[in-house]
Design an enzyme around this catalytic site. Structure first.
Site, PDB file in Angstrom:
ATOM      1  N   CYS A 122      49.577 111.762  87.256  1.00 49.66           N
ATOM      2  CA  CYS A 122      49.350 112.971  86.848  1.00 49.66           C
ATOM      3  C   CYS A 122      48.093 112.787  86.104  1.00 49.66           C
ATOM      4  O   CYS A 122      47.676 111.997  85.320  1.00 49.66           O
ATOM      5  CB  CYS A 122      50.334 113.454  85.815  1.00 49.66           C
ATOM      6  N   GLY A 176      53.945 114.596  87.782  1.00 50.34           N
ATOM      7  CA  GLY A 176      52.813 115.309  88.450  1.00 50.34           C
ATOM      8  C   GLY A 176      53.035 116.731  87.699  1.00 50.34           C
ATOM      9  O   GLY A 176      54.081 117.200  87.240  1.00 50.34           O
ATOM     10  N   GLU A 177      51.950 117.331  87.853  1.00 48.32           N
ATOM     11  CA  GLU A 177      51.792 118.888  87.424  1.00 48.32           C
ATOM     12  C   GLU A 177      51.780 119.745  88.768  1.00 48.32           C
ATOM     13  O   GLU A 177      50.847 119.734  89.345  1.00 48.32           O
ATOM     14  CB  GLU A 177      50.497 118.975  86.508  1.00 48.32           C
ATOM     15  N   SER A 208      58.330 123.383  86.674  1.00 46.32           N
ATOM     16  CA  SER A 208      58.044 123.191  85.402  1.00 46.32           C
ATOM     17  C   SER A 208      56.463 122.785  85.449  1.00 46.32           C
ATOM     18  O   SER A 208      55.973 122.388  86.027  1.00 46.32           O
ATOM     19  CB  SER A 208      58.679 122.023  84.842  1.00 46.32           C
ATOM     20  N   SER A 230      56.447 123.706  79.314  1.00 47.09           N
ATOM     21  CA  SER A 230      56.523 122.478  78.505  1.00 47.09           C
ATOM     22  C   SER A 230      55.804 122.964  77.337  1.00 47.09           C
ATOM     23  O   SER A 230      54.648 122.777  77.418  1.00 47.09           O
ATOM     24  CB  SER A 230      56.038 121.221  79.222  1.00 47.09           C
ATOM     25  N   LEU A 231      56.429 123.297  76.287  1.00 45.52           N
ATOM     26  CA  LEU A 231      55.672 124.036  75.205  1.00 45.52           C
ATOM     27  C   LEU A 231      55.617 122.972  74.211  1.00 45.52           C
ATOM     28  O   LEU A 231      54.249 122.563  73.754  1.00 45.52           O
ATOM     29  CB  LEU A 231      56.667 125.162  74.553  1.00 45.52           C
ATOM     30  N   HIS A 232      56.687 122.299  73.808  1.00 52.17           N
ATOM     31  CA  HIS A 232      56.567 121.205  72.810  1.00 52.17           C
ATOM     32  C   HIS A 232      56.050 121.353  71.340  1.00 52.17           C
ATOM     33  O   HIS A 232      56.144 120.606  70.349  1.00 52.17           O
ATOM     34  CB  HIS A 232      55.850 119.875  73.459  1.00 52.17           C
ATOM     35  N   ASN A 307      62.074 110.562  74.877  1.00 52.32           N
ATOM     36  CA  ASN A 307      62.762 109.283  75.582  1.00 52.32           C
ATOM     37  C   ASN A 307      61.476 108.219  75.618  1.00 52.32           C
ATOM     38  O   ASN A 307      60.285 108.747  76.013  1.00 52.32           O
ATOM     39  CB  ASN A 307      62.856 109.492  77.024  1.00 52.32           C
ATOM     40  N   CYS A 350      63.630 112.043  81.542  1.00 49.06           N
ATOM     41  CA  CYS A 350      62.592 113.065  81.464  1.00 49.06           C
ATOM     42  C   CYS A 350      61.481 112.196  80.996  1.00 49.06           C
ATOM     43  O   CYS A 350      61.455 111.411  79.939  1.00 49.06           O
ATOM     44  CB  CYS A 350      62.675 114.194  80.510  1.00 49.06           C
TER      45      CYS A 350
HETATM   46  N1  SAH Z   1      54.002 118.367  84.482  1.00 54.83           N
HETATM   47  C1  SAH Z   1      55.102 119.190  84.566  1.00 54.83           C
HETATM   48  C2  SAH Z   1      56.370 118.725  85.065  1.00 54.83           C
HETATM   49  C3  SAH Z   1      56.683 117.277  84.938  1.00 54.83           C
HETATM   50  S1  SAH Z   1      57.382 116.666  83.570  1.00 54.83           S
HETATM   51  C4  SAH Z   1      55.429 119.412  82.995  1.00 54.83           C
HETATM   52  O1  SAH Z   1      54.801 118.775  82.072  1.00 54.83           O
HETATM   53  O2  SAH Z   1      56.097 120.484  82.873  1.00 54.83           O
HETATM   54  C5  SAH Z   1      58.978 117.399  83.061  1.00 54.83           C
HETATM   55  C6  SAH Z   1      59.398 117.431  81.798  1.00 54.83           C
HETATM   56  O3  SAH Z   1      59.520 116.042  81.053  1.00 54.83           O
HETATM   57  C7  SAH Z   1      58.283 118.021  80.584  1.00 54.83           C
HETATM   58  O4  SAH Z   1      58.839 118.885  80.033  1.00 54.83           O
HETATM   59  C8  SAH Z   1      57.738 116.959  80.073  1.00 54.83           C
HETATM   60  O5  SAH Z   1      56.885 117.439  78.968  1.00 54.83           O
HETATM   61  C9  SAH Z   1      59.041 116.055  79.630  1.00 54.83           C
HETATM   62  N2  SAH Z   1      58.416 114.774  79.356  1.00 54.83           N
HETATM   63  C10 SAH Z   1      57.438 114.078  79.606  1.00 54.83           C
HETATM   64  N3  SAH Z   1      57.540 112.759  78.884  1.00 54.83           N
HETATM   65  C11 SAH Z   1      58.706 112.807  78.232  1.00 54.83           C
HETATM   66  C12 SAH Z   1      59.408 111.927  77.311  1.00 54.83           C
HETATM   67  N4  SAH Z   1      58.905 110.879  76.962  1.00 54.83           N
HETATM   68  N5  SAH Z   1      60.601 112.437  76.812  1.00 54.83           N
HETATM   69  C13 SAH Z   1      61.008 113.486  77.114  1.00 54.83           C
HETATM   70  N6  SAH Z   1      60.604 114.260  77.903  1.00 54.83           N
HETATM   71  C14 SAH Z   1      59.333 114.229  78.399  1.00 54.83           C
HETATM   72 FE1  SF4 Z   2      51.605 115.300  83.731  1.00 56.08          FE
HETATM   73 FE2  SF4 Z   2      53.714 116.928  82.665  1.00 56.08          FE
HETATM   74 FE3  SF4 Z   2      53.399 114.232  81.947  1.00 56.08          FE
HETATM   75 FE4  SF4 Z   2      51.874 116.057  81.106  1.00 56.08          FE
HETATM   76  S1  SF4 Z   2      54.051 115.953  80.889  1.00 56.08           S
HETATM   77  S2  SF4 Z   2      51.217 114.158  81.679  1.00 56.08           S
HETATM   78  S3  SF4 Z   2      51.570 117.450  82.796  1.00 56.08           S
HETATM   79  S4  SF4 Z   2      53.729 114.857  84.110  1.00 56.08           S
END
Ligand code: SAH
Ligand code: SF4
Length: 365
Positions: A122, A176-177, A208, A230-232, A307, A350
């Site tokens: 990504c 990936g995005e 997503s 993915s707001l966070h 995670n 995730c």
């Molecule tokens: N790129 C897209 C889709 C893939 S990521 C996006 O960012 O939405 C899928 C989900 O996993 C997203 O919500 C991302 O923020 C979450 N994610 C990424 N790393 C993570 C981690 N270490 N622990 C928990 N969730 C995570």
């Molecule tokens: Fe890419 Fe989604 Fe991971 Fe961000 S959370 S690096 S957009 S896969």
């Protein structure tokens, strides 16, 4: 239009996977046949999961021969097939071009969800995400995205029972995005949701995004699937650190685009993904800020306990912090917001996906 060659060729033959019904009809018209032949082949390909042209008992032997001389319906090579103690399964597929991608299957009592990848690596480098650390980066083609679903149905043996609980839902939440690979992702999702082929309900496909604001409305208009964001963090200073794309599309713009997502209702809500990271975004103030920004938008919240992966700078929030945060959301009317991590023992949870084979060897050593 006939699709460009992609990473699924077998023995030098291009694959038919990725072709739409119209493209198949055009192909056969070019061979001097009636377009309905295209519809028959399409049904075998995506509806029945044909892996050998000779399975098509209702088309002529000539056509079967001509197809196998010129095309394949090959699946990617399965490099790894890992089973977690909680039933989650993770596959590492190798595409013909040599790239590898990960796909995760999460069984639940009443459904089975497949988490599909849209890119190799990504480009967005979110600071908490393992995929973001991966060097190799390539957009997957529509064929390479949709074949993950087809290969999963092969592995689960569920072509015949597609309305059962085996594989009912798809989430584009793997590597990936998706909205940085719009053309191919849209093509793949249209194939997944076509009722005469793979036949997934649009209500059961979720895309997503980390917040590619200009494309959000398009997802609703063109695909009409569910949206997860993915707001966070609801605060720009924190979100800038976690999701660097926020500097381009800040929280207010993202929320506005989501408020206008076509077709939102109580039955079709936005899912807000919120990774709980210790001391970064898990305070009571953070929870109140979240409730404030999404007010008025039909919403579901997924709190994802962070995670971790080796080399990550962050830690998972304490249970007590997650509880406190969830209670504030509950009081604001958002039910069962905490998502239980699945498949952690096989690095399938995730954000743990990383198709870099060399890194996988290091991790399992
Ligand atoms: N790129 C897209 C889709 C893939 S990521 C996006 O960012 O939405 C899928 C989900 O996993 C997203 O919500 C991302 O923020 C979450 N994610 C990424 N790393 C993570 C981690 N270490 N622990 C928990 N969730 C995570
Ligand atoms: Fe890419 Fe989604 Fe991971 Fe961000 S959370 S690096 S957009 S896969």
């Amino acid at each position: 239009m006939i699709p460009e060659p992609d990473g699924l060729e077998r023995g030098g033959k291009p694959t038919l996977i990725g072709y739409t019904k119209e493209e198949l009809c055009t192909l056969f018209e070019g061979w001097g046949m009636k377009p309905y032949v295209g519809r028959i082949v399409y049904g075998w390909l995506y509806g029945k999961g044909m892996i050998d042209f000779d399975e098509m008992t209702n088309v002529s032997k000539d056509l079967r021969g001509r197809l196998s001389e010129n095309y394949s319906v090959g699946r990617p090579e399965v490099v790894k097939d890992l089973c977690s103690c909680d039933g989650t399964r993770k596959w590492l597929f190798r595409l013909a071009c040599g790239s590898t991608v990960e796909t995760v299957y999460i069984p639940e009592e009443d459904r089975g969800t497949l988490c599909v990848s849209s890119q190799v690596g990504c480009t967005l480098n979110c600071s908490f995400c393992h995929t973001g650390t991966q060097r190799l980066k390539r957009n997957l083609t529509a064929a390479e995205i949709v074949v993950q679903v087809m290969a999963a149905r092969d592995m689960l043996g569920c072509w015949e029972r597609r309305d059962g609980r085996f594989l009912t839902n798809i989430v584009l939440m793997g590597m990936g995005e998706p909205l940085y690979n719009v053309k191919h992702v849209f093509g793949a999702v249209k194939l997944m949701t076509d009722g005469t082929g793979l036949g997934f309900s649009k209500r059961k496909v979720t895309l997503s995004t980390s917040g590619v604001v200009p494309m959000i409305g398009e997802v609703g208009r063109e695909l009409d699937v569910k949206l997860a964001v993915s707001l966070h963090s609801a605060r720009n200073e924190v979100r800038n650190e976690l999701v660097p794309l926020n500097k381009k599309y800040p929280v207010e713009e993202l929320i506005e685009a989501c408020r206008n997502y076509p077709g939102l209702s109580n039955a079709k809500r936005i899912t807000w993904e919120y990774v709980m990271i210790k001391g970064v975004n898990d305070s009571e103030e953070d929870a109140h800020a979240l409730v404030r920004v999404i007010r008025g938008i039909p919403s579901k919240i997924n709190l994802i306990p962070y995670n971790s992966w080796s080399g990550s700078a962050y830690e998972r929030s304490d249970e007590a912090a997650i509880d406190r945060f969830a209670k504030i959301l509950l009081r604001a009317g958002y039910a069962s917001p905490v998502r239980r991590p699945r498949g952690e023992d096989i690095m399938a949870a995730c954000g743990q996906l990383n198709s870099d084979v060399s890194q996988q060897v290091v991790m399992s050593a």
